[in-house]
Write an enzyme that holds these catalytic residues in place. Structure first.
Site, mmCIF file in Angstrom:
data_model
loop_
_atom_site.group_PDB
_atom_site.id
_atom_site.type_symbol
_atom_site.label_atom_id
_atom_site.label_comp_id
_atom_site.label_asym_id
_atom_site.label_seq_id
_atom_site.Cartn_x
_atom_site.Cartn_y
_atom_site.Cartn_z
ATOM 1 N N HIS A 110 4.277 -1.297 -6.123
ATOM 2 C CA HIS A 110 3.674 0.024 -6.297
ATOM 3 C C HIS A 110 4.731 1.045 -6.751
ATOM 4 O O HIS A 110 5.775 0.670 -7.261
ATOM 5 C CB HIS A 110 2.936 0.448 -5.025
ATOM 6 C CG HIS A 110 2.079 -0.638 -4.471
ATOM 7 N ND1 HIS A 110 0.970 -1.126 -5.137
ATOM 8 C CD2 HIS A 110 2.190 -1.382 -3.322
ATOM 9 C CE1 HIS A 110 0.424 -2.102 -4.426
ATOM 10 N NE2 HIS A 110 1.146 -2.286 -3.324
ATOM 11 N N GLU A 126 4.423 -10.118 2.353
ATOM 12 C CA GLU A 126 3.753 -9.044 3.075
ATOM 13 C C GLU A 126 4.469 -8.945 4.412
ATOM 14 O O GLU A 126 4.293 -9.771 5.302
ATOM 15 C CB GLU A 126 2.272 -9.357 3.277
ATOM 16 C CG GLU A 126 1.463 -9.476 2.000
ATOM 17 C CD GLU A 126 1.101 -8.125 1.398
ATOM 18 O OE1 GLU A 126 1.673 -7.097 1.815
ATOM 19 O OE2 GLU A 126 0.235 -8.104 0.499
ATOM 20 N N HIS A 173 6.314 -6.168 -0.250
ATOM 21 C CA HIS A 173 5.088 -5.436 0.038
ATOM 22 C C HIS A 173 4.897 -5.298 1.550
ATOM 23 O O HIS A 173 5.591 -5.933 2.341
ATOM 24 C CB HIS A 173 3.865 -6.168 -0.535
ATOM 25 C CG HIS A 173 3.715 -6.039 -2.012
ATOM 26 N ND1 HIS A 173 2.925 -5.078 -2.599
ATOM 27 C CD2 HIS A 173 4.271 -6.757 -3.026
ATOM 28 C CE1 HIS A 173 2.989 -5.209 -3.915
ATOM 29 N NE2 HIS A 173 3.797 -6.224 -4.199
ATOM 30 N N GLU A 183 3.333 2.635 1.740
ATOM 31 C CA GLU A 183 3.885 1.330 1.418
ATOM 32 C C GLU A 183 4.895 1.425 0.286
ATOM 33 O O GLU A 183 5.930 0.741 0.300
ATOM 34 C CB GLU A 183 2.767 0.359 1.041
ATOM 35 C CG GLU A 183 3.278 -1.030 0.716
ATOM 36 C CD GLU A 183 2.255 -1.911 0.038
ATOM 37 O OE1 GLU A 183 2.642 -3.013 -0.406
ATOM 38 O OE2 GLU A 183 1.082 -1.508 -0.074
#
Length: 269
Positions: A63, A232, A155, A100
């Site tokens: 992101h 993750e 992430h 995040e």
């Protein structure tokens, strides 16, 4: 990485990141960054040596900090190796508003510093946390063109409230990545082991099996030509995981775990 947040203002220029320019750092190179990490203990393999000299390592912090400003940019369709998907998402955030994108960037900067101390040349897919993009296919292209020996996608997740823990996302053979499926899985085992050894985070109890899951719908894994996994690191929606993920100490420990895993993998352990 699963939640799209409502956009509150108009898009901004993509700048260097959206143009697909990589941030490349070598042991002799410095750069200004959005954050300046505090000194952290180097991974054990780095003590008195440069085990990654001559190696190229890719880091993709998922992101970007201004992704929420441009829904039209995020909605652009790109080819992910199997189908067309959106350019990117905003990522998720904790209930307290810690994003995040910020977490991913912080861990990436700590990891970059560890890897440079270990002698690696580091390639990053974005130059800070105050930009837009780049799209997920462009991120893969940056690392592929750099001929990285190994890469990691960083992430944090948005899962059920009660769920905790990290998951290693592994690629499925899809054409471009066919030759690196086995090596990616070996790398994933190193990441898994070092996360358990070096961090306070536990194996996911809500996503995947024993902290692993195969994914065939992510450009970062479908399009890779070098060993790569996506991690993750925890569930930002869970209060206990969120309290860990926002801590600079925990972010540094995650970076240390990833750097040690990278060194172990490249040493053939």
């Amino acid at each position: 990485m699963g939640l799209l947040h409502r956009v509150s203002r108009r898009g901004v220029l993509a700048g260097l990141a959206a143009a697909g320019l990589a941030l490349v750092l070598t042991p002799a190179t410095s750069t200004s960054a959005d954050i300046r990490p505090a000194p952290a203990q180097a991974p054990a393999q780095a003590a008195g040596s440069r085990p990654l000299a001559g190696k190229v390592v890719g880091i993709d912090p998922g992101h970007n900090g201004l992704n929420y400003t441009s829904p039209s940019f995020l909605a652009r369709k790109v080819w992910n190796g199997r189908e067309r998907e959106g350019c990117d998402t905003t990522g998720t955030r904790t209930s307290g508003g810690y994003t995040e994108a910020r977490f991913n960037w912080n861990v990436a900067v700590y990891l970059r510093a560890d890897l440079i101390r270990m002698g690696a040349r580091v390639v990053m897919t974005r130059t800070g946390n105050r930009g837009l993009g780049p799209c997920v296919d462009t991120r893969s292209g940056i690392l592929n063109r750099a001929h990285a020996n190994v890469s990691i996608d960083i992430h944090a997740d948005y899962g059920r409230l009660s769920g905790r823990g990290f998951t290693i996302l592994e690629p499925v053979a899809d054409g471009p990545n066919n030759k690196v499926i086995g090596s990616s899985r070996r790398f994933g085992r190193d990441v898994h082991a070092m996360m358990l050894r070096d961090t306070a985070l536990r194996v996911s109890d809500y996503y995947g099996t024993d902290g692993y899951i195969s994914r065939n719908d992510l450009a970062g894994l479908n399009l890779t030509t070098m060993p790569k996994v996506l991690i993750e690191t925890g569930n930002m929606r869970n209060a206990a995981d969120a309290a860990l993920l926002v801590s600079p100490k925990v972010q540094r420990s995650i970076a240390t775990a990833l750097a040690t895993a990278i060194a172990r993998f490249l040493a053939g352990h």
